[in-house]
Design a protein around this motif. Structure first.
Motif, PDB file in Angstrom:
ATOM      1  N   ARG A  75     -42.875  26.603  28.916  1.00 34.38           N
ATOM      2  CA  ARG A  75     -43.040  27.920  28.299  1.00 34.38           C
ATOM      3  C   ARG A  75     -44.490  28.293  28.101  1.00 34.38           C
ATOM      4  N   GLU A  76     -45.419  27.372  28.280  1.00 34.71           N
ATOM      5  CA  GLU A  76     -46.849  27.669  28.244  1.00 34.71           C
ATOM      6  C   GLU A  76     -47.435  27.856  29.635  1.00 34.71           C
ATOM      7  N   GLN A  77     -46.535  28.012  30.642  1.00 31.59           N
ATOM      8  CA  GLN A  77     -46.918  28.240  32.034  1.00 31.59           C
ATOM      9  C   GLN A  77     -47.765  27.104  32.585  1.00 31.59           C
ATOM     10  N   GLN A  78     -47.399  25.881  32.226  1.00 30.89           N
ATOM     11  CA  GLN A  78     -48.079  24.691  32.725  1.00 30.89           C
ATOM     12  C   GLN A  78     -47.078  23.805  33.464  1.00 30.89           C
ATOM     13  N   ARG A  79     -47.599  23.136  34.469  1.00 30.08           N
ATOM     14  CA  ARG A  79     -46.761  22.243  35.268  1.00 30.08           C
ATOM     15  C   ARG A  79     -46.482  20.972  34.492  1.00 30.08           C
ATOM     16  N   PHE A  80     -45.198  20.552  34.462  1.00 30.65           N
ATOM     17  CA  PHE A  80     -44.820  19.406  33.653  1.00 30.65           C
ATOM     18  C   PHE A  80     -43.780  18.584  34.398  1.00 30.65           C
ATOM     19  N   HIS A  81     -43.603  17.320  33.957  1.00 32.01           N
ATOM     20  CA  HIS A  81     -42.656  16.382  34.554  1.00 32.01           C
ATOM     21  C   HIS A  81     -41.636  15.989  33.505  1.00 32.01           C
ATOM     22  N   ILE A  82     -40.395  15.754  33.935  1.00 30.52           N
ATOM     23  CA  ILE A  82     -39.331  15.469  32.977  1.00 30.52           C
ATOM     24  C   ILE A  82     -39.502  14.106  32.299  1.00 30.52           C
ATOM     25  N   LEU A  83     -40.312  13.198  32.879  1.00 29.38           N
ATOM     26  CA  LEU A  83     -40.539  11.901  32.243  1.00 29.38           C
ATOM     27  C   LEU A  83     -41.449  12.014  31.031  1.00 29.38           C
ATOM     28  N   GLY A  84     -42.157  13.107  30.896  1.00 27.21           N
ATOM     29  CA  GLY A  84     -43.047  13.282  29.758  1.00 27.21           C
ATOM     30  C   GLY A  84     -42.419  14.092  28.655  1.00 27.21           C
ATOM     31  N   ARG A  89     -34.451  18.429  30.465  1.00 30.89           N
ATOM     32  CA  ARG A  89     -34.056  18.960  31.777  1.00 30.89           C
ATOM     33  C   ARG A  89     -33.482  17.853  32.646  1.00 30.89           C
ATOM     34  N   ILE A  90     -32.841  18.290  33.727  1.00 27.46           N
ATOM     35  CA  ILE A  90     -32.289  17.378  34.720  1.00 27.46           C
ATOM     36  C   ILE A  90     -32.907  17.711  36.073  1.00 27.46           C
ATOM     37  N   PRO A  91     -33.057  16.727  36.958  1.00 30.96           N
ATOM     38  CA  PRO A  91     -33.628  17.005  38.287  1.00 30.96           C
ATOM     39  C   PRO A  91     -32.753  17.979  39.068  1.00 30.96           C
ATOM     40  N   TRP A  92     -33.422  18.909  39.741  1.00 29.19           N
ATOM     41  CA  TRP A  92     -32.705  19.914  40.524  1.00 29.19           C
ATOM     42  C   TRP A  92     -33.587  20.350  41.681  1.00 29.19           C
ATOM     43  N   ARG A  93     -32.951  20.896  42.692  1.00 32.67           N
ATOM     44  CA  ARG A  93     -33.685  21.353  43.864  1.00 32.67           C
ATOM     45  C   ARG A  93     -34.542  22.552  43.504  1.00 32.67           C
ATOM     46  N   GLY A  94     -35.828  22.477  43.826  1.00 36.33           N
ATOM     47  CA  GLY A  94     -36.750  23.559  43.511  1.00 36.33           C
ATOM     48  C   GLY A  94     -37.311  23.496  42.111  1.00 36.33           C
ATOM     49  N   GLY A  95     -37.064  22.434  41.376  1.00 38.72           N
ATOM     50  CA  GLY A  95     -37.567  22.317  40.016  1.00 38.72           C
ATOM     51  C   GLY A  95     -36.471  21.897  39.061  1.00 38.72           C
ATOM     52  N   ALA A  96     -36.847  21.167  38.020  1.00 45.19           N
ATOM     53  CA  ALA A  96     -35.877  20.673  37.053  1.00 45.19           C
ATOM     54  C   ALA A  96     -35.276  21.826  36.256  1.00 45.19           C
ATOM     55  N   LYS A  97     -33.975  21.753  36.028  1.00 45.00           N
ATOM     56  CA  LYS A  97     -33.258  22.789  35.293  1.00 45.00           C
ATOM     57  C   LYS A  97     -33.094  22.367  33.837  1.00 45.00           C
ATOM     58  N   ARG A  98     -33.255  23.337  32.942  1.00 46.29           N
ATOM     59  CA  ARG A  98     -33.143  23.056  31.517  1.00 46.29           C
ATOM     60  C   ARG A  98     -31.682  22.920  31.111  1.00 46.29           C
ATOM     61  N   ILE A  99     -31.408  21.956  30.249  1.00 51.31           N
ATOM     62  CA  ILE A  99     -30.067  21.723  29.739  1.00 51.31           C
ATOM     63  C   ILE A  99     -29.901  22.516  28.450  1.00 51.31           C
ATOM     64  N   SER A 100     -28.926  23.359  28.405  1.00 52.20           N
ATOM     65  CA  SER A 100     -28.693  24.176  27.220  1.00 52.20           C
ATOM     66  C   SER A 100     -27.938  23.360  26.176  1.00 52.20           C
ATOM     67  N   MET A 101     -28.361  23.493  24.918  1.00 58.04           N
ATOM     68  CA  MET A 101     -27.663  22.811  23.833  1.00 58.04           C
ATOM     69  C   MET A 101     -26.265  23.376  23.641  1.00 58.04           C
TER      70      MET A 101
END
Length: 397
Positions: free
Chosen positions: A33-42, A80-92
């Motif tokens: 949401r801060e327009q920065q590239r991030f990885h799901i492991l972090g 998030r979970i891994p997805w094609r084209g970028g990780a997708k956010r998991i909704s609560m």
């Protein structure tokens, strides 16, 4: 400019392009949401709000409300979970029903007392939540995800918990076909929901392009609207002519002209043609172009649940033979007092009770839907809708 400067400029341009172009992301990366590239492991790395909240906790200080809010928003963005084209956010809203529903069913299957307590708690919780979001016009997918998880758990319970030797292959096949047909009709209801939108609601960006109307334009608009109301209330025009006319009226929320019998939905923030209601269980509005799919899906869903409850109860309870139809035995559940002696049978019994609650709820919704249709432009044959319309008004009052 040196070579190192060119390399630095090229790296910065590359980073900017990767931020603005999500197609270059791998399956485990995303733009936060801060327009920065991030990885799901972090997920827990570099979270200032989490560090501040933990420091306040171990020092016995009060955690600020904004700190808690930002921490929860950060976790929700990074879960998030891994997805094609970028990780997708998991909704609560999708996780909570999937975790609460099996827990409640597992506790309800212990004995008869806990089954009634837990099922009653589900009814009270869902009823209160539905009335709360309906009263406050909250758009949520919680009830839609609860419906999906309920259907999946009932299918799994019927296929794995119910003794398959007690079910005929023909009965199981008929149940599967009925379930697929009802699911397809409800899917068509969601698919054609957007076609019911008359005009899109105006956003904040559109307000800048709208100029203030002059006094003469406002008087002309008011006169036209008054003439339209007088024309609509004229006793000369018949009911059939009114239902087939293409008149327009103004939506006082969107401030735009829409077609007749159009209602503004505050949940979808759009004008819905011939809107019946906003279905939170399907997360869409029921209107002109998906009304028939919704009614057919409700009827088929009730029949599917009735048939599934019949097969389940006759398989886990002591059956009573009523008769035979085309040499096929017709039985009825007689005694279900021993179902809680085995956990799988108790789970099947609880799923049957939950299906009966769903049948009652869907039947009441279908009855209200039929009453709404009799007073609207649906299924009108001459003046036969007038007695039903008066009866519905008395019932609503």
């Amino acid at each position: 400019m040196t070579t190192y400067d060119y390399i630095a400029v090229a790296q910065r341009a590359e980073e900017e392009e990767s931020r603005t172009n999500p197609s270059t992301l791998c399956c485990c990366e995303y733009i936060d949401r801060e327009q920065q590239r991030f990885h799901i492991l972090g997920i827990c790395c570099n979270c200032v709000d989490l560090d501040s909240a933990f420091t306040s906790f171990i020092t016995c200080q009060r955690v600020d409300a904004s700190n808690r809010r930002n921490m929860l928003l950060t976790f929700q963005d990074r879960l998030r979970i891994p997805w094609r084209g970028g990780a997708k956010r998991i909704s609560m809203e999708a996780i909570i029903p999937g975790a609460v529903y099996p827990l409640v069913l597992g506790l309800a299957a212990l004995n008869e007392i806990t089954s009634y307590i837990m099922l009653g708690s589900i009814v009270v919780f869902l009823g209160y939540g539905h009335q709360y979001v309906k009263r406050n016009h909250i758009k949520t997918k919680f009830f839609f995800m609860w419906l999906l998880w309920s259907v999946m758990y009932m299918i799994a319970g019927l296929q794995f918990a119910v003794p398959l030797l007690e079910l005929l292959p023909e009965e199981n096949l008929i149940l599967v076909v009925m379930g697929c047909l009802s699911g397809y009709l409800l899917w068509l209801t969601r698919k054609h929901a957007f076609a019911c939108h008359d005009l899109p609601s105006r956003t904040d960006d559109d307000l800048a392009d709208i100029t203030e109307a002059t006094a003469a334009e406002e008087e002309e608009e008011a006169a036209a609207h008054t003439a339209l109301l007088i024309d609509n209330d004229s006793p000369i025009r018949s009911q059939k002519t009114r239902s087939s006319s293409h008149q327009t009226n103004m939506c006082h929320v969107c401030r735009k002209y829409v077609s007749a019998r159009t209602i503004h939905c505050h949940v979808c923030n759009a004008c819905i043609m011939m809107q019946s209601h906003h279905s939170y269980w399907l997360d869409c509005c029921v209107g002109q172009y998906n009304m028939r799919f919704y009614n057919a899906g409700m009827i088929m869903g009730i029949l599917t649940l009735l048939f599934g409850v019949y097969l389940t109860l006759t398989a886990i309870c002591h059956p009573l033979l009523i008769g035979r139809i085309w040499n096929i035995p017709v039985t009825f559940p007689d005694d279900c007092s021993e179902v809680f002696n085995e956990y799988t049978l108790g789970l099947s019994y609880v799923l049957s009770l939950y299906a009966i609650i769903m049948i009652i709820y869907q039947f009441c919704n279908l009855l209200v839907q039929v009453l709404k249709c009799t007073r609207g432009p649906y299924f009108i044959i001459g003046d036969m809708s007038q007695p039903f319309s008066k009866f519905y008004k008395k019932l609503s009052a």
